[in-house]
Each structure stands twice: as structure tokens, then as C-alpha cells.
Scaffold this active site. Structure first.
Site, short mmCIF file in Angstrom:
data_model
loop_
_atom_site.label_atom_id
_atom_site.label_comp_id
_atom_site.label_asym_id
_atom_site.label_seq_id
_atom_site.Cartn_x
_atom_site.Cartn_y
_atom_site.Cartn_z
N GLY A 175 60.56 -11.14 94.44
CA GLY A 175 60.68 -11.52 93.03
C GLY A 175 59.64 -10.82 92.17
N ASP A 216 56.53 -13.19 103.12
CA ASP A 216 57.54 -12.59 104.00
C ASP A 216 57.42 -11.07 104.03
OD1 ASP A 216 58.73 -14.91 104.88
OD2 ASP A 216 60.16 -15.00 103.22
N ARG A 242 65.22 -7.76 97.79
CA ARG A 242 64.85 -8.73 98.82
C ARG A 242 65.33 -8.35 100.22
NH1 ARG A 242 62.32 -13.07 96.93
NH2 ARG A 242 62.71 -13.81 94.82
N LYS A 268 51.44 -10.37 96.36
CA LYS A 268 52.17 -10.64 95.12
C LYS A 268 52.98 -11.92 95.21
CE LYS A 268 56.08 -10.61 95.06
NZ LYS A 268 57.53 -10.59 95.30
N THR A 269 53.05 -12.71 94.25
CA THR A 269 54.06 -13.75 94.01
C THR A 269 53.55 -14.73 92.94
OG1 THR A 269 55.43 -15.55 94.82
CG2 THR A 269 53.39 -15.24 96.02
N ASP A 318 54.45 -17.58 92.76
CA ASP A 318 54.41 -18.91 93.38
C ASP A 318 53.00 -19.32 93.80
OD1 ASP A 318 57.09 -18.72 93.03
OD2 ASP A 318 57.65 -18.89 95.14
P1 FBP Z 1 58.73 -14.10 95.58
O1 FBP Z 1 58.26 -15.12 96.56
O2 FBP Z 1 59.53 -13.02 96.18
O3 FBP Z 1 57.58 -13.57 94.78
O4 FBP Z 1 59.68 -14.80 94.51
C1 FBP Z 1 59.39 -16.05 94.02
C2 FBP Z 1 60.42 -16.55 93.05
O5 FBP Z 1 60.09 -16.16 91.74
C3 FBP Z 1 60.55 -18.05 93.18
O6 FBP Z 1 59.64 -18.70 92.33
C4 FBP Z 1 61.99 -18.27 92.87
O7 FBP Z 1 62.51 -19.39 93.56
C5 FBP Z 1 62.67 -17.05 93.39
O8 FBP Z 1 61.72 -16.03 93.33
C6 FBP Z 1 63.88 -16.67 92.59
O9 FBP Z 1 64.50 -15.62 93.24
P2 FBP Z 1 65.55 -14.65 92.56
O10 FBP Z 1 64.77 -13.68 91.75
O11 FBP Z 1 66.18 -13.98 93.73
O12 FBP Z 1 66.46 -15.48 91.72
#
Ligand code: FBP
Length: 558
Positions: free
Chosen positions: A79, A174, A143, A200-201, A203
Site C-alpha cells: 500500500g 510481508d 501486492r 514502510k506502512t 499502519d
Molecule cells: P501496507 O501494509 O501494504 O502498507 O498497506 C496498508 C493498507 O493501507 C491498510 O491500512 C489497508 O487495509 C490496505 O493497505 C488497503 O489495501 P488496498 O490498497 O489494496 O486497498
């Protein structure tokens, strides 16, 4: 490309670097490391990259030794998170400083770009408009999971074609787990390709003693807190609505907790606490309804509630249901047509029929869970059976937990006291913050992480994550270096198999940020103690512009 005036002004911003990276760098090699758990198993799986020492950089007195020109690849994975472009900028500038003839290639669309050999050369001219901007659009992200030897081999052949000897993977837990697998595989093969990860994230769940925070968390939460503050002010002005706000964060509730610390809303649910107390959906609904009623008795028919997006997976009874659904809907990537339930679902576009198919199969294997499934509103039932991602995750961002809770609270409030007015508005803040222009903190932190990666490459390191610590101090005092990725790993069951993975950092219920929240939440529930943080400030006094999150400050004892 037409750019906004803010973007123009931000283009001139020179991110701050720790002193150790401002000139020649001395590499200090520390003690050998151990994985956080399951040492024997991780050691066996990573014979070439286990037990590596910690690396710390210090400013060197002497001038930098000549470094040969090299070609490096970079991948954005998962993400979006504010600051990704600055990681690439720091990496680029670091590499060019070591040798102006070095080249940087960006693989397009995430890890799949490496396997499909889709890339672009990142030149200064190409990179400059992206400096200090949000988004991952410079090379895109994706992803795709890089975990199979066939992918590693195809990737290696593509790296060799470009003469690339080091690859930087910018991703979450991951993706960095996969970076460790790739590093080990290439080391075992003597392939001549180093692999470095970057944390990175938004979250905020990729953190530990050595990785203080993942980039993007700071900016994303500041954006959400601005929006929550605006809503609080609206709620407090109109005094007629409850606002139920779902916040991103796939599993961990760090975003919800930090937003609560910044804005002091009436209710914030923390998934980790719900799980620890084994709360039922009904207990959560009851807790919210009681606050709604109490506020109403005090003449306050309004309020703000924050709901972490991963909540449902932390309510034990719903977690069981989701896990049964995951098993029912599991798709073997090598045999995508082998699951009869999934095939049945694919054959219809009718949502009622899809729910009927799942209920029928669930009744056979888990009749009790089937009853729980049936008790949920129709919209949430269909959301719970959405296709899982490549990592086997339920797309929680698409589940309208805020509406589920809103409906249930409405019914509960009515059942307890018919006279209480309860009118609710729903919001979901997630995508609004993921590509925001990085705060000064993220702009500096990301640039430093990218620059650190270039120095780790020059040092010949592989299987390391770039680390920048002491981040509550001014940037020049930050401590840069490298942490062996295997040090952060343990064994976990993923999709039915025991695998080595980076431990996800959930909210620590014994930690200071949660303790502060717990101490104040009852007051925030009863009283209207809202804080309106306003927008991120890029220009102005350092106390306003360079401040990081309250979570980080409390964790670091500030
Ligand atoms: P990452 O863990 O890859 O950084 O992504 C986190 C996130 O932003 C979450 O907060 C959210 O649930 C998810 O990605 C949403 O995923 P998508 O962009 O595939 O809709």
C-alpha cells in the site's frame, strides 16, 4: 506535469540528514544478532544471513574512499505511504555521491515489475519533480508476493541483464520478509546481488526496538487527525450527529490510537484490547450505546467514535467466523480452479446467491458459525466473503464495520431508552492519507532511510533493513545503520503453514501510548474534550513543523 504552488515550494525543501550521513561515513559493526524467537528454526532457514551484526554509521573524519560505479534496482511494494518518493530520492542521492556514474533502476508496479522485467531508469531529471511529494506514482506499487524460487530466478536473470548488483525493497512486514528470503536465496547462490529492505506502512505495525516507526504513519495520522478534528468541530457546532469514523490499519490499531491521542474523541475502539478481553460484538455495542445514552442525558446528542478497520478480526467470535471463511474460500495459487465453493461463487453475480452458497457450505462444516454469519446484516455478509489478497488477507478496508456498529448501536440505544436521540453519520478515512505530501518528519525520515540504504549497499551488506533511530531528537542527531532482517523474525502459521515472518507489532496494551489513552478515555467519553490539530504545517517553527507522533514521543519517554 502541472504542479501546485505547494508542490513547487516543497520541491525546494532539502530533507534533513543525520550528521553521520552528511559527509564521509564510518561503518561501525556491532554484536552478532539473534532472531526475536524460534532461533534454531530461523537459523536453519537462513544459513547465510542469520546472526549478522548490527551496523551503525558514524561521521568519518577522513574523506570517502573511491567507490566503483554500480547499478541498483528499487521496488515499491504494498500500500502507498507518504514519503516513498523521498526514500528513492535519498537512495539516488546517496548512490550518486558515492559515484556519479552509478545508476538506479525502478521496477514498475511493485514486485511483479522485477519478474516481468518492467523498469525505468531513474535519472535526476525524472526524479526531481517527485521530491518531497506523496504517492508512489514515480514507479507504482503492487501486492505481488515475491516468495517462489522461480520468481527469484527470473528476477535474478532480469537483474543480471541490467547489471544490477543490489536491490532495495521498500515495503511492510510481508514485503520485508520476502526481501529476507530473496537475500538468503541470492547469498546461497552466490548470485552477486545484495538485498536491502526499507520499513514502510501507514499502519505503523512494522516497528521494534531498532525500527522506531514505519514511514508514512506520521503523515497519514496527521491527515486523519486533521479530518477528525474538523468533524469534531462540526459535531460540536451542530450538536445533532454522532460520527462513526473507520480508520485504516489492516490489523493493528496504531492509527486509531494515535488519532485518539491527537484529537480526544468520545470513543475509540482498540482492536488489541477487544481481543485481549475476548469481547463480543454485543459487548462492544453495549459499551458504545451506554456512552451515547450518558452523553444524551447530559444534553449532548452528538459525539465522535473511532473504529479501527481491522476490528472484526479481533472480536474472537467474528475472528473464528472469518477464519472458517478463509479456509472455505482458500485458493491454491497453483491450482486456482480446485476449490468447488469458489467455483460456485464465480458462477454467479447475484449477491444473495453468493451468501446462500457460503451459508450452505458453512452449515455443513461449522453450523454454529453459520448461525453467526446469518445474524449479520446482509451488506456485511457479502463483504466478509470478498476475495482474499495474495497474502490471504481479507480486504478489511472494504468491510463497513462503522455501518455495522452504527446499525447495532441504534437498535441497542432504542432498546435501552426510547427517548434518546441517536442520528449517525459514517466516514472512512484511509486512502485520504496514504498519498499526502509527506510531513517534514516523513520527508526527512524517508530521505534518511534511502540514503542509509545506499551506504549499506556500499558496505556490501545484504539481508539488512535500513534503520534510522533516535527519531524524537532533531534529525541531525538521528542514528542511521542497518538491522539484519532475520533479527526481527519468528515462526508463524500463515495459510495453514509454519513460515518465517517478521513479527507484526500490534498495539502494546502495556505500553505508554495505550496507558495514556486508557487513563483519559472515560473523561473524553463524558466530556467534550476535542482537540482540533488542523492541517500539517510545512513552513514555520520547528516545534510545529518537525514534531512527530504522540505515540513515538510517549514510547520514547518524551
Ligand atoms: P501496507 O501494509 O501494504 O502498507 O498497506 C496498508 C493498507 O493501507 C491498510 O491500512 C489497508 O487495509 C490496505 O493497505 C488497503 O489495501 P488496498 O490498497 O489494496 O486497498
Amino acid at each position: 506535469m502541472t504542479i501546485s504552488s505547494l508542490q513547487q515550494a516543497r520541491a525546494a525543501y532539502q530533507p534533513k540528514l543525520p550528521v553521520s550521513l552528511q559527509g564521509s561515513v564510518k561503518v561501525c559493526v556491532g554484536a552478532a544478532t539473534q532472531s526475536v524467537a524460534d532461533q534454531a528454526k530461523i537459523k536453519e532457514l537462513f544459513p547465510n544471513t542469520y546472526g549478522l551484526p548490527l551496523i551503525t554509521f558514524e561521521a568519518a573524519g577522513a574523506s570517502q574512499a573511491a567507490f566503483p560505479a554500480i547499478n541498483v534496482g528499487v521496488i515499491l511494494s504494498g500500500g502507498q505511504a507518504p514519503g516513498g518518493h523521498n526514500v528513492i530520492s535519498g537512495l539516488f542521492d546517496g548512490l550518486k555521491k558515492l559515484n556519479p556514474a552509478s545508476r538506479l533502476y525502478g521496477f514498475l508496479g511493485g514486485p511483479s515489475g522485477l519478474v516481468d522485467n518492467k523498469y525505468v531508469e531513474i535519472t535526476a531529471e525524472f526524479l526531481n519533480p517527485y521530491r518531497n511529494t506523496g504517492g508512489f506514482d514515480i514507479i507504482g506499487s503492487g501486492r505481488t508476493k515475491l516468495e517462489k524460487e522461480a520468481q527469484f530466478d527470473t528476477g535474478l536473470a532480469n537483474l543480471k541483464k541490467l547489471g544490477i548488483t543490489a536491490l532495495v525493497i521498500i515495503g511492510g512486514d510481508d514485503s520485508n520478509t520476502n526481501a529476507a528470503l530473496l537475500a538468503e536465496y541470492y547469498a546461497a547462490k552466490n548470485a552477486g546481488v545484495q538485498v536491502i529492505g526499507c520499513p514502510k506502512t501507514i499502519d505503523g505495525d512494522l516497528k521494534n526496538e531498532m525500527i522506531e516507526t514505519s514511514f508514512g504513519f506520521d503523515t497519514a495520522v496527521k491527515v486523519y487527525s486533521e479530518l477528525i478534528g474538523n468533524i469534531e468541530r462540526d459535531a460540536n457546532s451542530a450538536k445533532k450527529y454522532w460520527h462513526f469514523i473507520k480508520l485504516m490499519g489492516r490489523s493493528a490499531s496504531h492509527i486509531a490510537l494515535e488519532a485518539a491521542l491527537q484529537t480526544q474523541p468520545n470513543i475509540t475502539l482498540i482492536s488489541e484490547e477487544v481481543f485481549a478481553k475476548a469481547e463480543t460484538l454485543d459487548e462492544i455495542v453495549n459499551y458504545i450505546a451506554d456512552i451515547v445514552i450518558e452523553r444524551s442525558k447530559n444534553g449532548n446528542n452528538f459525539g465522535v467514535a473511532l473504529i479501527p478497520e481491522g476490528l472484526l478480526e479481533f472480536i474472537p467470535e467474528i475472528k473464528k467466523l472469518i477464519s472458517a471463511l478463509n479456509t472455505l474460500l482458500a485458493v491454491d495459487k497453483d491450482h486456482p480452479d480446485s476449490n468447488p465453493v469458489v467455483n460456485e461463487l464465480k458462477a454467479t453475480n447475484d449477491n444473495d446467491q453468493k451468501v446462500e452458497i457460503v451459508t450452505r457450505h458453512l452449515t455443513i462444516i461449522e453450523p454454529e458459525l453459520s448461525a453467526k454469519f446469518t445474524s449479520l446484516p446482509a451488506a456485511q455478509r457479502i463483504q466478509l466473503i470478498l476475495e482474499r489478497d495474495e497474502h490471504g488477507n481479507l480486504p478489511v478496508s472494504q468491510i463497513e464495520t462503522e455501518k455495522l456498529l452504527g446499525d447495532l448501536v441504534k437498535a441497542k440505544v432504542k432498546s435501552k431508552d426510547r427517548d434518546v436521540k441517536f442520528s449517525v453519520q459514517y466516514h472512512f478515512f484511509g486512502y485520504e492519507g496514504r498519498c499526502a505530501a509527506p510531513s517534514n518528519f516523513d520527508a526527512d525520515y524517508c530521505y534518511s532511510l534511502g540514503y542509509t540504504a545506499s551506504v549499506l549497499i556500499a558496505n556490501g551488506s545484504t539481508g539488512y533493513m535500513a534503520s534510522v533511530r533516535n527519531t524524537t531528537a532533531p534529525a541531525d542527531k538521528w542514528i542511521a545503520g542497518g538491522i539484519p532482517i532475520t533479527m526481527m523474525m519468528n515462526m508463524e502459521i500463515r495459510q495453514g503453514e509454519e513460515k518465517p515472518v517478521i513479527q507484526k507489532a500490534l498495539v502494546d496494551l502495556n505500553g505508554k501510548p495505550f496507558a495514556y489513552f486508557k487513563e483519559h478515555r472515560d473523561t473524553w467519553a463524558k466530556e467534550t474534550s476535542y482537540v482540533y490539530p488542523g492541517p500539517i504545517q510545512y513552513f514555520g517553527p520547528t516545534e510545529t513543523c518537525d514534531r512527530t507522533t504522540i505515540t513515538l514521543e510517549l514510547e520514547k519517554g518524551k
